[in-house]
Write a protein that holds these residues in place. Sequence first.
Motif, PDB file in Angstrom:
ATOM      1  N   ASP A 154     -76.227  33.836   0.185  1.00 26.41           N
ATOM      2  CA  ASP A 154     -74.883  33.750  -0.391  1.00 26.41           C
ATOM      3  C   ASP A 154     -73.765  34.877  -0.417  1.00 26.41           C
ATOM      4  OD1 ASP A 154     -75.952  31.707  -1.884  1.00 26.41           O
ATOM      5  OD2 ASP A 154     -76.607  32.454  -3.429  1.00 26.41           O
ATOM      6  N   LEU A 155     -74.161  35.682   0.692  1.00 26.40           N
ATOM      7  CA  LEU A 155     -73.007  36.754   0.905  1.00 26.40           C
ATOM      8  C   LEU A 155     -71.701  36.118   1.572  1.00 26.40           C
ATOM      9  CD1 LEU A 155     -75.237  39.789   2.218  1.00 26.40           C
ATOM     10  CD2 LEU A 155     -73.908  39.750   0.328  1.00 26.40           C
ATOM     11  N   PRO A 156     -70.757  36.556   1.183  1.00 25.98           N
ATOM     12  CA  PRO A 156     -69.621  36.153   1.767  1.00 25.98           C
ATOM     13  C   PRO A 156     -69.608  36.482   3.470  1.00 25.98           C
ATOM     14  CG  PRO A 156     -68.918  37.143  -0.203  1.00 25.98           C
ATOM     15  CD  PRO A 156     -70.137  37.573  -0.104  1.00 25.98           C
ATOM     16  N   PRO A 157     -69.132  35.606   4.254  1.00 22.58           N
ATOM     17  CA  PRO A 157     -69.098  36.031   5.688  1.00 22.58           C
ATOM     18  C   PRO A 157     -68.197  37.019   6.101  1.00 22.58           C
ATOM     19  CG  PRO A 157     -68.204  33.829   5.364  1.00 22.58           C
ATOM     20  CD  PRO A 157     -68.740  34.333   4.094  1.00 22.58           C
ATOM     21  N   THR A 158     -66.991  37.239   5.283  1.00 19.05           N
ATOM     22  CA  THR A 158     -65.990  38.278   5.618  1.00 19.05           C
ATOM     23  C   THR A 158     -66.186  39.531   5.241  1.00 19.05           C
ATOM     24  OG1 THR A 158     -65.094  37.484   3.306  1.00 19.05           O
ATOM     25  CG2 THR A 158     -64.468  36.322   5.557  1.00 19.05           C
ATOM     26  N   LEU A 159     -67.449  39.868   4.585  1.00 17.60           N
ATOM     27  CA  LEU A 159     -67.506  41.320   4.375  1.00 17.60           C
ATOM     28  C   LEU A 159     -67.619  42.174   5.599  1.00 17.60           C
ATOM     29  CD1 LEU A 159     -70.739  41.119   1.952  1.00 17.60           C
ATOM     30  CD2 LEU A 159     -68.235  41.426   1.309  1.00 17.60           C
ATOM     31  N   ASP A 160     -66.798  43.446   5.453  1.00 14.43           N
ATOM     32  CA  ASP A 160     -66.798  44.461   6.509  1.00 14.43           C
ATOM     33  C   ASP A 160     -68.071  45.185   6.339  1.00 14.43           C
ATOM     34  OD1 ASP A 160     -66.015  46.260   4.322  1.00 14.43           O
ATOM     35  OD2 ASP A 160     -64.093  46.420   4.958  1.00 14.43           O
ATOM     36  N   ASP A 161     -68.244  46.267   7.025  1.00 12.88           N
ATOM     37  CA  ASP A 161     -69.218  47.000   7.144  1.00 12.88           C
ATOM     38  C   ASP A 161     -69.485  47.754   5.831  1.00 12.88           C
ATOM     39  OD1 ASP A 161     -71.505  48.711   8.540  1.00 12.88           O
ATOM     40  OD2 ASP A 161     -70.117  50.295   7.619  1.00 12.88           O
ATOM     41  N   LEU A 198     -84.403  38.481  -2.200  1.00  8.15           N
ATOM     42  CA  LEU A 198     -83.397  38.843  -1.050  1.00  8.15           C
ATOM     43  C   LEU A 198     -83.040  37.792  -0.334  1.00  8.15           C
ATOM     44  CD1 LEU A 198     -82.503  41.333   0.742  1.00  8.15           C
ATOM     45  CD2 LEU A 198     -84.763  41.189   1.871  1.00  8.15           C
ATOM     46  N   ARG A 199     -83.766  36.681   0.019  1.00  7.50           N
ATOM     47  CA  ARG A 199     -83.406  35.373   0.534  1.00  7.50           C
ATOM     48  C   ARG A 199     -82.138  34.785   0.165  1.00  7.50           C
ATOM     49  NH1 ARG A 199     -87.922  30.612   0.864  1.00  7.50           N
ATOM     50  NH2 ARG A 199     -87.323  31.065  -1.440  1.00  7.50           N
ATOM     51  N   PHE A 200     -82.136  34.607  -1.221  1.00  2.30           N
ATOM     52  CA  PHE A 200     -81.111  33.988  -2.205  1.00  2.30           C
ATOM     53  C   PHE A 200     -79.875  35.000  -1.982  1.00  2.30           C
ATOM     54  CE2 PHE A 200     -84.427  31.480  -4.238  1.00  2.30           C
ATOM     55  CZ  PHE A 200     -83.764  30.192  -3.689  1.00  2.30           C
ATOM     56  N   PHE A 201     -80.059  36.391  -2.125  1.00  3.18           N
ATOM     57  CA  PHE A 201     -79.000  37.236  -1.946  1.00  3.18           C
ATOM     58  C   PHE A 201     -78.280  37.115  -0.675  1.00  3.18           C
ATOM     59  CE2 PHE A 201     -77.937  41.305   0.024  1.00  3.18           C
ATOM     60  CZ  PHE A 201     -76.861  41.824  -0.630  1.00  3.18           C
ATOM     61  N   PHE A 202     -79.083  36.953   0.411  1.00  4.63           N
ATOM     62  CA  PHE A 202     -78.558  37.175   1.693  1.00  4.63           C
ATOM     63  C   PHE A 202     -77.571  35.865   2.059  1.00  4.63           C
ATOM     64  CE2 PHE A 202     -79.196  37.023   6.366  1.00  4.63           C
ATOM     65  CZ  PHE A 202     -78.203  38.169   6.890  1.00  4.63           C
ATOM     66  N   SER A 223     -73.019  46.108  -0.939  1.00  2.00           N
ATOM     67  CA  SER A 223     -73.773  44.809  -1.473  1.00  2.00           C
ATOM     68  C   SER A 223     -75.187  45.290  -1.391  1.00  2.00           C
ATOM     69  CB  SER A 223     -73.203  43.588  -0.582  1.00  2.00           C
ATOM     70  OG  SER A 223     -73.558  43.805   0.440  1.00  2.00           O
ATOM     71  N   LEU A 224     -75.735  45.561  -0.343  1.00  2.00           N
ATOM     72  CA  LEU A 224     -76.994  45.829  -0.288  1.00  2.00           C
ATOM     73  C   LEU A 224     -77.407  46.749  -1.337  1.00  2.00           C
ATOM     74  CD1 LEU A 224     -77.560  46.159   3.581  1.00  2.00           C
ATOM     75  CD2 LEU A 224     -78.510  44.332   2.253  1.00  2.00           C
ATOM     76  N   LYS A 225     -76.754  48.123  -1.558  1.00  2.00           N
ATOM     77  CA  LYS A 225     -77.181  49.116  -2.797  1.00  2.00           C
ATOM     78  C   LYS A 225     -77.039  48.176  -4.108  1.00  2.00           C
ATOM     79  CE  LYS A 225     -75.257  52.887   0.277  1.00  2.00           C
ATOM     80  NZ  LYS A 225     -74.349  53.710   0.464  1.00  2.00           N
ATOM     81  N   ASP A 226     -76.085  47.473  -4.292  1.00  2.00           N
ATOM     82  CA  ASP A 226     -75.986  46.746  -5.461  1.00  2.00           C
ATOM     83  C   ASP A 226     -77.181  45.869  -5.559  1.00  2.00           C
ATOM     84  OD1 ASP A 226     -73.587  47.934  -6.068  1.00  2.00           O
ATOM     85  OD2 ASP A 226     -72.264  46.357  -5.529  1.00  2.00           O
ATOM     86  N   TRP A 227     -77.741  45.009  -4.589  1.00  2.00           N
ATOM     87  CA  TRP A 227     -78.809  44.233  -4.803  1.00  2.00           C
ATOM     88  C   TRP A 227     -80.191  45.012  -5.046  1.00  2.00           C
ATOM     89  CZ3 TRP A 227     -83.284  44.319  -1.866  1.00  2.00           C
ATOM     90  CH2 TRP A 227     -84.146  43.553  -1.958  1.00  2.00           C
ATOM     91  N   ARG A 284     -75.995  34.171  10.604  1.00  2.00           N
ATOM     92  CA  ARG A 284     -76.927  35.384   9.991  1.00  2.00           C
ATOM     93  C   ARG A 284     -78.474  35.181  10.052  1.00  2.00           C
ATOM     94  NH1 ARG A 284     -74.522  35.494   4.065  1.00  2.00           N
ATOM     95  NH2 ARG A 284     -72.465  34.687   5.127  1.00  2.00           N
ATOM     96  N   LEU A 285     -79.077  36.221  10.110  1.00  2.00           N
ATOM     97  CA  LEU A 285     -80.414  36.186  10.133  1.00  2.00           C
ATOM     98  C   LEU A 285     -81.110  37.644   9.370  1.00  2.00           C
ATOM     99  CD1 LEU A 285     -83.235  35.429  11.204  1.00  2.00           C
ATOM    100  CD2 LEU A 285     -82.827  36.999  13.189  1.00  2.00           C
ATOM    101  N   MET A 286     -82.168  37.323   8.587  1.00  2.00           N
ATOM    102  CA  MET A 286     -82.678  38.309   7.911  1.00  2.00           C
ATOM    103  C   MET A 286     -84.036  38.251   8.467  1.00  2.00           C
ATOM    104  SD  MET A 286     -82.959  40.585   5.694  1.00  2.00           S
ATOM    105  CE  MET A 286     -81.503  40.702   4.419  1.00  2.00           C
ATOM    106  N   LEU A 287     -84.746  39.498   8.810  1.00  2.00           N
ATOM    107  CA  LEU A 287     -86.256  39.553   9.107  1.00  2.00           C
ATOM    108  C   LEU A 287     -86.627  40.729   8.049  1.00  2.00           C
ATOM    109  CD1 LEU A 287     -86.029  39.807  12.868  1.00  2.00           C
ATOM    110  CD2 LEU A 287     -86.663  37.685  11.425  1.00  2.00           C
ATOM    111  N   ALA A 288     -87.301  40.535   7.414  1.00  2.00           N
ATOM    112  CA  ALA A 288     -88.116  41.452   6.207  1.00  2.00           C
ATOM    113  C   ALA A 288     -89.525  41.253   6.015  1.00  2.00           C
ATOM    114  CB  ALA A 288     -87.284  41.424   5.115  1.00  2.00           C
TER     115      ALA A 288
END
Length: 251
Positions: A78-85, A72-76, A91-95, A46-50
């Motif tokens: 720790d996300l479970p890899p199995t999340l669907d769209d 955001l770095r810690f949140f991303f 999860s982003l809205k909750d964050w 996974r990759l986060m550019l922000a």
Amino acid sequence: MSLIHISASSRTGCVRTNNEDMGLVDDVLVRDETFSETFETTADNRLMLALADGMGGHNCGEVASNDTLVNLRFFFRDLPPTLDDQAFRQSLKDWLKSICMLIDSKGKTHDIYRGMGTTLVGMIYFSGRYYWINCGDSRLYRLHEGELTLLTTDHSLSNALGLTTHSSQIVNCIGGGSTDSYLDIACITEDVEPGDVFMLCTDGLTDMIGDSHVRDLLKHGADADKLCAAAEEAGGYDNVTVIVAKITEEK
């Protein structure tokens, strides 16, 4: 699989005395420096550019942008890899709700931070899918076959009023007194092709140089630091932060 060649740069500019911008590339925070890396896309990574453009006066803006990207770095990570769209979007809205509460509570606890806030724009690779997110008036562009397209919509007063000139007054942000912050979220997996170049930037770039100039620089292979330098050469009235991501096929 593809390779993403990333460059990031964040500068104070020619007028301001401190830098309230910040960038995030994977796990690396970027402020008053440059950074580059190459990322290989697989189904498992996974990759986060922000980047975030802080506001709220001396020190406050840089705290808001830093706190947001660190969180955001810690949140991303720790996300479970199995999340669907659908679950990923939720999860982003909750964050967003949680980081808004954090920024607001810091302002209520310490007067110096009262009213601080930040924009946020990001490009994400997660579970084999590409997304972009946006809150505020920082931007994401795509250069495809020589044509530059703005993907995000500015949450600015001028845009809300239908004006063509950009205003620094925004109607949506993280913190900053906003009581109903929201994230634009889009899945762009089908629109990411080898040869494409994506550019995230704060308005310190686009207020200084026009889209045609940005397009020409990207077409000629400019990295993030060269784009920041162009903004400073044009006056550098604001902090400027840029992330450039070039997509190529793995050989």
